[in-house]
Design an enzyme around this catalytic site. Structure first.
Site, PDB file in Angstrom:
ATOM      1  N   SER A 269      -1.455  -0.946  -4.070  1.00  0.00           N
ATOM      2  CA  SER A 269      -2.711   0.177  -3.741  1.00  0.00           C
ATOM      3  C   SER A 269      -2.636   1.254  -3.476  1.00  0.00           C
ATOM      4  O   SER A 269      -1.543   0.679  -2.031  1.00  0.00           O
ATOM      5  CB  SER A 269      -4.169  -0.708  -3.498  1.00  0.00           C
ATOM      6  OG  SER A 269      -3.962  -1.465  -2.425  1.00  0.00           O
TER       7      SER A 269
ATOM      8  N   LYS B  22       0.709  -0.647  -0.230  1.00  0.00           N
ATOM      9  CA  LYS B  22      -0.200  -0.200   0.008  1.00  0.00           C
ATOM     10  C   LYS B  22       0.743   1.042   0.555  1.00  0.00           C
ATOM     11  O   LYS B  22       1.784   1.392   0.999  1.00  0.00           O
ATOM     12  CB  LYS B  22      -0.711   0.111   1.125  1.00  0.00           C
ATOM     13  CG  LYS B  22      -1.269   0.924   1.185  1.00  0.00           C
ATOM     14  CD  LYS B  22      -3.344   0.734   2.171  1.00  0.00           C
ATOM     15  CE  LYS B  22      -4.222   1.702   1.653  1.00  0.00           C
ATOM     16  NZ  LYS B  22      -5.249   2.056   2.778  1.00  0.00           N
TER      17      LYS B  22
END
Lengths: 351, 351, 351, 351
Positions: C217, C146
């Site tokens: 992400s 992330k």
């Protein structure tokens, strides 16, 4: 109880932004404990899957007193600015010109949502609030109500009882609940008859009975109705010399482009040198499919929900006429103003 | 050639609806052959996959003379009404107060779209049109231009030549083409310097040079630019007694909520008892992310394109101030008015 | 440090639903303190204004240990089911067949996001994690990362320093950050050369260098990169008799409809009587505009973002082949599998 | 009349692209006059304001014989490819293995749309078509039906007659019309009882009665139902030596991820060395809100319509299993397969 209030509004950086509380303290000298209500616009789609609204509710309810209410309305389409409006108790309880009352109905059973039971409970609660404060209905210019909706699990529980839900569509239940709350407000504020027949007819007609002072929004995060009333002060106001006096007016837009309704309120404020603090207005796509006899396409657009269109358009008009994009334009105006139009309240400040 | 014109507008029932031609004939006595231009709003999303625009183009081009132009702008968000405006030659060539000129540039190679070549060709074409009609730039109040965009296959053909496309993104090419056309208009109408440096700087700055009278839209269905100029009549107008005189004014909105810009044009028209026939206005989300120093969310909404938001908001304001939802509000205002604002032209009728 | 782990997944009732922790306790006997990572799919749009992701992050970070990580990926289009996957430390540290490592890079300056600095820091962090655990790159089957994005205020701070941001578009910065992280993973896992030239070329090419084991992400809620590695256990596994053994395999989809890539992993699992616990897969619209030489319309749809289309399609395929809709299908696959395809990892259980 | 047919499909460059007719001529030697039906997927949203569907209808109806039919279904979400499938009469009427029948019902009064009258007329028409061709229902594998919907003006005309429309919601009328047509097909193909009680109960239940061979789509451009039947040839087939034989199979997906239903048809085709020519499948969001007992979010997404989600997901699965994105995946499966699933037909070619 009716508290003399001040109104302050601040832009937010996102649905989770509670820094306006810091500005309230440092710029105005009020604490979170003084907050009676936070009324905000968050930047989601304003529809079923608007998680900006949930996020704002989660972060704000942990910051304000448990008896205070947080009403978030999703959708800042077009030029609109995400913001919060604080309704705070005036220091020392001094008169300001405008008072606020906060209340809650009892919790509703799922099958009561959207029914005459909800109408009657909202009516009873508002009447009780006004009676306790010795406030006549005519002085109330805004009844802001946050009300429950039917989630999938609530619909299942109704069916499990062998009862008929008002709708099996989650989205559609938002409108039914707003409408029932609006009828309760209309009766309590003596805008329509409170007879059983009138209420039954109102529920049947689906939008033909309405209040010019109701502003309702639905959410999944509560089972009761949370109510904020804003009213003119019943007694003559002698504000402290260093503070300004507040005023409040209401009316209604007869359709989504009714500039005259706004100007009828704004012009007198300007004439006395006043400053608009906040505009509360409801917006919806005209159910007839027409605005002033010309077709609109809000209800046949399968890509963008009609409430988003309506907020953007009415928001553009209100922001244009006030020069301010941080206005409270809320979608879904069933029973809150005439069909295709919307209720309208302005709080202002005069020297 | 400059033709004295009449302007008539009609709502449509859908993008394929050409029945307004029947009304033009029966109600006003004009034939399809009298139509110089059809300027319409169709009800698609106004973006890349707006097939309402293509559908309108297809059906209208088969109905009007081949030298006439059809400019369709997609997107009737909010209260806006899908409609067409006919620019028709006045019968007998009698003076009306407003003249129209129609022209086309040469076709562009794909690699020229959005470049200084497009700027210069638009400039040259407009200067030629004005010169032929002996019309000074100061009289032109609207330069409406439909221009090409880069499709996937055009981008491939540029790459095949070993050249660099201005963008590899189809949507983004719409803005580049609009901007180049707007710069060409600004130079031709003497709103900015026509030096090579000024044009290069304009193309580099991406929106800081602009015309207050340009209104450009892009489409996949043409390779050249189609241009419509609307101008005040150069000579004194003596309309026939039974017809009304037309007038034309222009200005620009400095941001999306600039009601004052509109009122500055509308108020004098009202003062002389005039009637607004059509408003042409461009709208866009302010590139700064702010409207009057407050954040808007048009550019961070991944569900609804910013041009849709902007049309809805500006449409709500213009419809509110004119009382009419059949106004020409077009999105994507690069170089057509200041950043975040838009060009503005009003055609009106006086007794 | 490498912990032998168990993987459990639970559907959620909404982005704010943390009741799966109760099920983890009552059904499996694990506590919140055992959770190394929560990897979830929440039901927003997966794009810039996905507040479901923020809401999930807010509620989950308050429930798991501060050194653990929560990675939420927005978007459960099509048949996909919102859910969370818990990566928990096996009780007593007993072998299970799969180990997990959790780590973080240093915080990045805004101007470093998407640059070779981010590539190198991700590479360094992963190499450090593997070295400390004595784990060879070949055993790692999933590197879930992330990473930060550029908000409007971060872009402003870059400009204020007189530096050039990698992009001025918030949405586009999500892809740049994912891609830089993916390159760092590719180098650390020895899928590409780690020379300065290779990295510079990778950043220049925008997607042609890639890792088959990266899943990245972006989110606005962090300034560093949070990393989860899942790997086969380096030593022979002797699971407790009452527990099942875990296995892990990886590959990549070469395009959005590459059923064969999935079956190549699923068939051997089925052949040994195994049960798929979770599939981690990345999806994107092919940048060429084609899938197997036929045009797709994901990138020209101005109403629905291409990442939403891609998740729905790939999700339909993966759910169809596994019979399970609670799979981790994440959009935005820059450098995470070949262009138009995506990385693919399966964790499974055998008796 | 039943014609032995060939099936050819071609990708399109846009909704207005009729160049596949040129390829049909040059590559296969068939003329526009040989076309019995054009069945296409166009790239709009597949909902009320899908102008791609109208555009395709407009351009195609001017190219094929007046007795032939054009059925366009909007929506190529995910990996799907916009394309057209031509059903053409085999040259010389030689046997091919598959026959097609084309027919139309009488025109419907607005109040008949969605009612038992529509059911009976569809039933009667199909029975007549089969009887004339001496074709038993069991040989029919696909009944493709394009049916009318209620526009705003049709709803007004119903109300003007003092009658009750089946719905006042345009979008919802699309489903009612599809469902009535599907019931008519189910009765004609002997998939359900044709008693008045059964039909009344079917209309009341809203989706519990269904046909595994119906594929219906609604559009505003017609007042009758246009019907295409594809069936196995009743007699033994002796195709010309240089042509391949066609086959046709049908089944149904029990939910949106039912890969097994597809494989049950595809595997035998592959086993005999066949090639899939086209797959016709219907898709919808499960009305229960669940797929295999796990929540989906298609019906609570206020940004993207559930039919778009369903087409994307089912399209991803079908394209993955066939390796082909030019498949006919159509949304809105009321009565066309079980709730949440969809009818399924495959046409294939064997040497």
């Amino acid at each position: 109880m009716a508290f003399p209030i001040r109104l302050f509004k601040y832009s937010t950086n996102g649905p989770e932004d509670t820094t306006p509380l810091d500005r309230l303290r440092t710029e105005e000298g009020f604490e979170a404990d003084d907050v009676l209500a936070v009324v905000g616009k968050s930047e989601g789609n304003g529809c079923v899957n608007d998680f900006s609204r949930t996020l704002s509710s989660v972060v704000w309810h942990s910051r304000i007193p448990p008896t205070s209410i947080a009403v978030f309305s999703g959708g800042t389409e077009g030029a609109l600015n995400p913001h919060v409006t604080f309704v705070v108790k005036e220091q020392g309880g001094e008169s300001t010109g405008v008072v606020a009352l906060v209340g809650r109905t009892r919790k509703f059973e799922p099958e009561e949502v959207g029914s005459s039971v909800q109408v009657r409970e909202v009516e009873k609660t508002i009447k009780g609030m006004m009676a306790e404060a010795n406030l006549p209905p005519s002085l109330v210019h805004l009844a802001l109500c946050k009300c429950p909706l039917l989630t999938t699990s609530k619909i299942s529980s109704i069916l499990a009882k062998g009862l008929e839900p008002i709708t099996t569509d989650t989205y559609s239940s938002m409108g039914s609940s707003r409408y029932a709350a609006a009828l309760g407000i209309a009766v309590a504020l003596e805008e329509m008859s409170g007879s059983d027949e009138a209420i039954a007819e109102g529920l049947r007609s689906g939008g033909e009975s309405w209040s010019a002072r109701a502003s309702c929004s639905s959410g999944a995060e509560l089972d009761d109705c949370h109510i904020l009333l804003l009213a003119g002060e019943p007694h003559e106001v002698k504000p402290l010399p260093e503070r300004k006096r507040l005023g409040i007016s209401s009316g209604y837009m007869k359709d989504a482009i009714d500039a005259q309704a706004l100007l009828a309120i704004l012009d007198p404020i300007a004439a006395q040198g006043g400053r608009v603090v906040q505009v509360f207005v409801k917006a919806e796509a005209s159910p007839s499919g027409l605005v002033r006899n010309k077709r609109h396409t809000m209800s046949t657009d399968s890509d963008v929900h009609s409430t988003r269109h309506a907020r953007a358009a009415v928001g553009g008009l209100v922001a244009g006429l006030t020069g301010d994009t941080a206005v409270y334009v809320s979608g879904g105006a069933e029973g809150q103003g005439p069909p295709g139009g919307g209720s309208l309240t302005v709080v202002y400040e005069v020297a």
